[in-house]
Design a protein around this motif. Structure first.
Motif, PDB file in Angstrom:
ATOM      1  N   ARG A 243     -50.591 -18.617  20.142  1.00  0.00           N
ATOM      2  CA  ARG A 243     -49.153 -18.789  20.343  1.00  0.00           C
ATOM      3  C   ARG A 243     -48.403 -17.553  19.873  1.00  0.00           C
ATOM      4  O   ARG A 243     -48.697 -17.019  18.800  1.00  0.00           O
ATOM      5  CB  ARG A 243     -48.648 -19.992  19.565  1.00  0.00           C
ATOM      6  CG  ARG A 243     -49.075 -21.306  20.140  1.00  0.00           C
ATOM      7  CD  ARG A 243     -48.469 -22.437  19.345  1.00  0.00           C
ATOM      8  NE  ARG A 243     -49.010 -22.402  17.990  1.00  0.00           N
ATOM      9  CZ  ARG A 243     -49.769 -23.342  17.467  1.00  0.00           C
ATOM     10  NH1 ARG A 243     -50.077 -24.401  18.156  1.00  0.00           N
ATOM     11  NH2 ARG A 243     -50.231 -23.232  16.245  1.00  0.00           N
ATOM     12  N   LEU A 244     -47.422 -17.140  20.685  1.00  0.00           N
ATOM     13  CA  LEU A 244     -46.541 -16.038  20.307  1.00  0.00           C
ATOM     14  C   LEU A 244     -45.116 -16.477  20.584  1.00  0.00           C
ATOM     15  O   LEU A 244     -44.779 -16.832  21.711  1.00  0.00           O
ATOM     16  CB  LEU A 244     -46.882 -14.775  21.104  1.00  0.00           C
ATOM     17  CG  LEU A 244     -46.005 -13.549  20.845  1.00  0.00           C
ATOM     18  CD1 LEU A 244     -46.069 -13.128  19.377  1.00  0.00           C
ATOM     19  CD2 LEU A 244     -46.440 -12.391  21.742  1.00  0.00           C
ATOM     20  N   GLY A 245     -44.292 -16.499  19.552  1.00  0.00           N
ATOM     21  CA  GLY A 245     -42.910 -16.915  19.691  1.00  0.00           C
ATOM     22  C   GLY A 245     -41.950 -15.800  19.353  1.00  0.00           C
ATOM     23  O   GLY A 245     -41.956 -15.309  18.229  1.00  0.00           O
ATOM     24  N   LEU A 246     -41.161 -15.403  20.328  1.00  0.00           N
ATOM     25  CA  LEU A 246     -40.149 -14.371  20.120  1.00  0.00           C
ATOM     26  C   LEU A 246     -38.761 -14.913  20.463  1.00  0.00           C
ATOM     27  O   LEU A 246     -37.849 -14.152  20.766  1.00  0.00           O
ATOM     28  CB  LEU A 246     -40.470 -13.134  20.969  1.00  0.00           C
ATOM     29  CG  LEU A 246     -41.752 -12.401  20.610  1.00  0.00           C
ATOM     30  CD1 LEU A 246     -42.058 -11.309  21.610  1.00  0.00           C
ATOM     31  CD2 LEU A 246     -41.667 -11.826  19.206  1.00  0.00           C
ATOM     32  N   ARG A 247     -38.592 -16.232  20.420  1.00  0.00           N
ATOM     33  CA  ARG A 247     -37.326 -16.888  20.754  1.00  0.00           C
ATOM     34  C   ARG A 247     -36.173 -16.256  19.978  1.00  0.00           C
ATOM     35  O   ARG A 247     -36.246 -16.083  18.759  1.00  0.00           O
ATOM     36  CB  ARG A 247     -37.414 -18.369  20.424  1.00  0.00           C
ATOM     37  CG  ARG A 247     -36.125 -19.133  20.640  1.00  0.00           C
ATOM     38  CD  ARG A 247     -36.276 -20.587  20.287  1.00  0.00           C
ATOM     39  NE  ARG A 247     -37.173 -21.258  21.216  1.00  0.00           N
ATOM     40  CZ  ARG A 247     -36.755 -21.969  22.270  1.00  0.00           C
ATOM     41  NH1 ARG A 247     -35.475 -22.086  22.509  1.00  0.00           N
ATOM     42  NH2 ARG A 247     -37.636 -22.540  23.062  1.00  0.00           N
ATOM     43  N   GLY A 248     -35.130 -15.907  20.707  1.00  0.00           N
ATOM     44  CA  GLY A 248     -33.925 -15.383  20.080  1.00  0.00           C
ATOM     45  C   GLY A 248     -33.997 -13.918  19.683  1.00  0.00           C
ATOM     46  O   GLY A 248     -33.012 -13.352  19.218  1.00  0.00           O
ATOM     47  N   GLN A 249     -35.136 -13.298  19.842  1.00  0.00           N
ATOM     48  CA  GLN A 249     -35.283 -11.880  19.525  1.00  0.00           C
ATOM     49  C   GLN A 249     -34.899 -11.086  20.765  1.00  0.00           C
ATOM     50  O   GLN A 249     -35.657 -11.015  21.723  1.00  0.00           O
ATOM     51  CB  GLN A 249     -36.719 -11.553  19.121  1.00  0.00           C
ATOM     52  CG  GLN A 249     -37.233 -12.361  17.978  1.00  0.00           C
ATOM     53  CD  GLN A 249     -36.430 -12.141  16.714  1.00  0.00           C
ATOM     54  OE1 GLN A 249     -36.086 -11.012  16.364  1.00  0.00           O
ATOM     55  NE2 GLN A 249     -36.122 -13.215  16.032  1.00  0.00           N
ATOM     56  N   LEU A 250     -33.716 -10.541  20.771  1.00  0.00           N
ATOM     57  CA  LEU A 250     -33.221  -9.850  21.957  1.00  0.00           C
ATOM     58  C   LEU A 250     -34.048  -8.596  22.194  1.00  0.00           C
ATOM     59  O   LEU A 250     -34.071  -7.693  21.372  1.00  0.00           O
ATOM     60  CB  LEU A 250     -31.745  -9.503  21.781  1.00  0.00           C
ATOM     61  CG  LEU A 250     -30.847 -10.671  21.406  1.00  0.00           C
ATOM     62  CD1 LEU A 250     -29.403 -10.219  21.298  1.00  0.00           C
ATOM     63  CD2 LEU A 250     -30.980 -11.812  22.392  1.00  0.00           C
ATOM     64  N   LEU A 251     -34.734  -8.589  23.306  1.00  0.00           N
ATOM     65  CA  LEU A 251     -35.560  -7.422  23.640  1.00  0.00           C
ATOM     66  C   LEU A 251     -34.615  -6.340  24.147  1.00  0.00           C
ATOM     67  O   LEU A 251     -34.199  -6.342  25.294  1.00  0.00           O
ATOM     68  CB  LEU A 251     -36.620  -7.801  24.664  1.00  0.00           C
ATOM     69  CG  LEU A 251     -37.609  -8.852  24.141  1.00  0.00           C
ATOM     70  CD1 LEU A 251     -38.547  -9.309  25.229  1.00  0.00           C
ATOM     71  CD2 LEU A 251     -38.389  -8.316  22.954  1.00  0.00           C
ATOM     72  N   GLY A 252     -34.271  -5.433  23.244  1.00  0.00           N
ATOM     73  CA  GLY A 252     -33.155  -4.530  23.449  1.00  0.00           C
ATOM     74  C   GLY A 252     -33.345  -3.361  24.381  1.00  0.00           C
ATOM     75  O   GLY A 252     -32.400  -2.647  24.656  1.00  0.00           O
ATOM     76  N   SER A 253     -34.538  -3.115  24.881  1.00  0.00           N
ATOM     77  CA  SER A 253     -34.721  -1.951  25.746  1.00  0.00           C
ATOM     78  C   SER A 253     -35.863  -2.183  26.715  1.00  0.00           C
ATOM     79  O   SER A 253     -36.729  -3.028  26.496  1.00  0.00           O
ATOM     80  CB  SER A 253     -35.032  -0.716  24.893  1.00  0.00           C
ATOM     81  OG  SER A 253     -36.326  -0.816  24.325  1.00  0.00           O
ATOM     82  N   SER A 254     -35.853  -1.390  27.773  1.00  0.00           N
ATOM     83  CA  SER A 254     -36.961  -1.485  28.720  1.00  0.00           C
ATOM     84  C   SER A 254     -38.257  -1.038  28.054  1.00  0.00           C
ATOM     85  O   SER A 254     -39.332  -1.524  28.391  1.00  0.00           O
ATOM     86  CB  SER A 254     -36.681  -0.654  29.977  1.00  0.00           C
ATOM     87  OG  SER A 254     -36.484   0.702  29.642  1.00  0.00           O
ATOM     88  N   GLU A 255     -38.162  -0.148  27.076  1.00  0.00           N
ATOM     89  CA  GLU A 255     -39.356   0.288  26.342  1.00  0.00           C
ATOM     90  C   GLU A 255     -39.977  -0.881  25.582  1.00  0.00           C
ATOM     91  O   GLU A 255     -41.197  -1.036  25.547  1.00  0.00           O
ATOM     92  CB  GLU A 255     -39.003   1.422  25.386  1.00  0.00           C
ATOM     93  CG  GLU A 255     -40.213   1.984  24.659  1.00  0.00           C
ATOM     94  CD  GLU A 255     -39.866   3.075  23.656  1.00  0.00           C
ATOM     95  OE1 GLU A 255     -40.788   3.527  22.979  1.00  0.00           O
ATOM     96  OE2 GLU A 255     -38.687   3.455  23.540  1.00  0.00           O
ATOM     97  N   ALA A 256     -39.128  -1.739  24.983  1.00  0.00           N
ATOM     98  CA  ALA A 256     -39.628  -2.910  24.256  1.00  0.00           C
ATOM     99  C   ALA A 256     -40.316  -3.871  25.213  1.00  0.00           C
ATOM    100  O   ALA A 256     -41.381  -4.413  24.911  1.00  0.00           O
ATOM    101  CB  ALA A 256     -38.485  -3.602  23.522  1.00  0.00           C
TER     102      ALA A 256
END
Length: 105
Positions: free
Chosen positions: A28-41
């Motif tokens: 499981r990988l949870g990134l809920r709410g973590q705004l992926l701020g760039s195309s690089e991310a």
């Protein structure tokens, strides 16, 4: 709550070589709410997904991916994935169709 932008540097730290090394066993990988701020991310996350061969659940809700951000991730989803949460990501009808196509729907 304040927005949390997860840029490429932070994501690289989180998903770096350590996560890739245990990737075969990560379920499981949870990134809920973590705004992926760039195309690089987004590209870094997409490249990491390929190493997560046992991943069953991926929570990317509220990351503001949009159609453009979700596309590279869809191409990288591991075959083991059985749960994908993309709620509240500003997907258009076109993006939703791309998700359905990628998931065989």
């Amino acid at each position: 709550p304040a927005d949390c932008v997860l840029g490429a540097a932070a994501l690289r730290s989180l998903l770096g070589e350590k996560l890739k090394a245990v990737g075969g066993g990560l379920k499981r990988l949870g990134l809920r709410g973590q705004l992926l701020g760039s195309s690089e991310a987004v590209e870094l996350l997409a490249s990491t997904l390929g190493a997560l061969t046992a991943l069953e659940s991926l929570d990317l809700a509220d990351t503001r991916l949009g159609d453009k951000g979700v596309a590279p991730l869809l191409a990288a989803l591991p075959a083991s994935l059985s749960s994908l949460d993309l709620a509240h990501n500003r997907l258009t009808d076109e993006g939703a169709k791309a998700v359905a196509a990628a998931l065989g729907g």
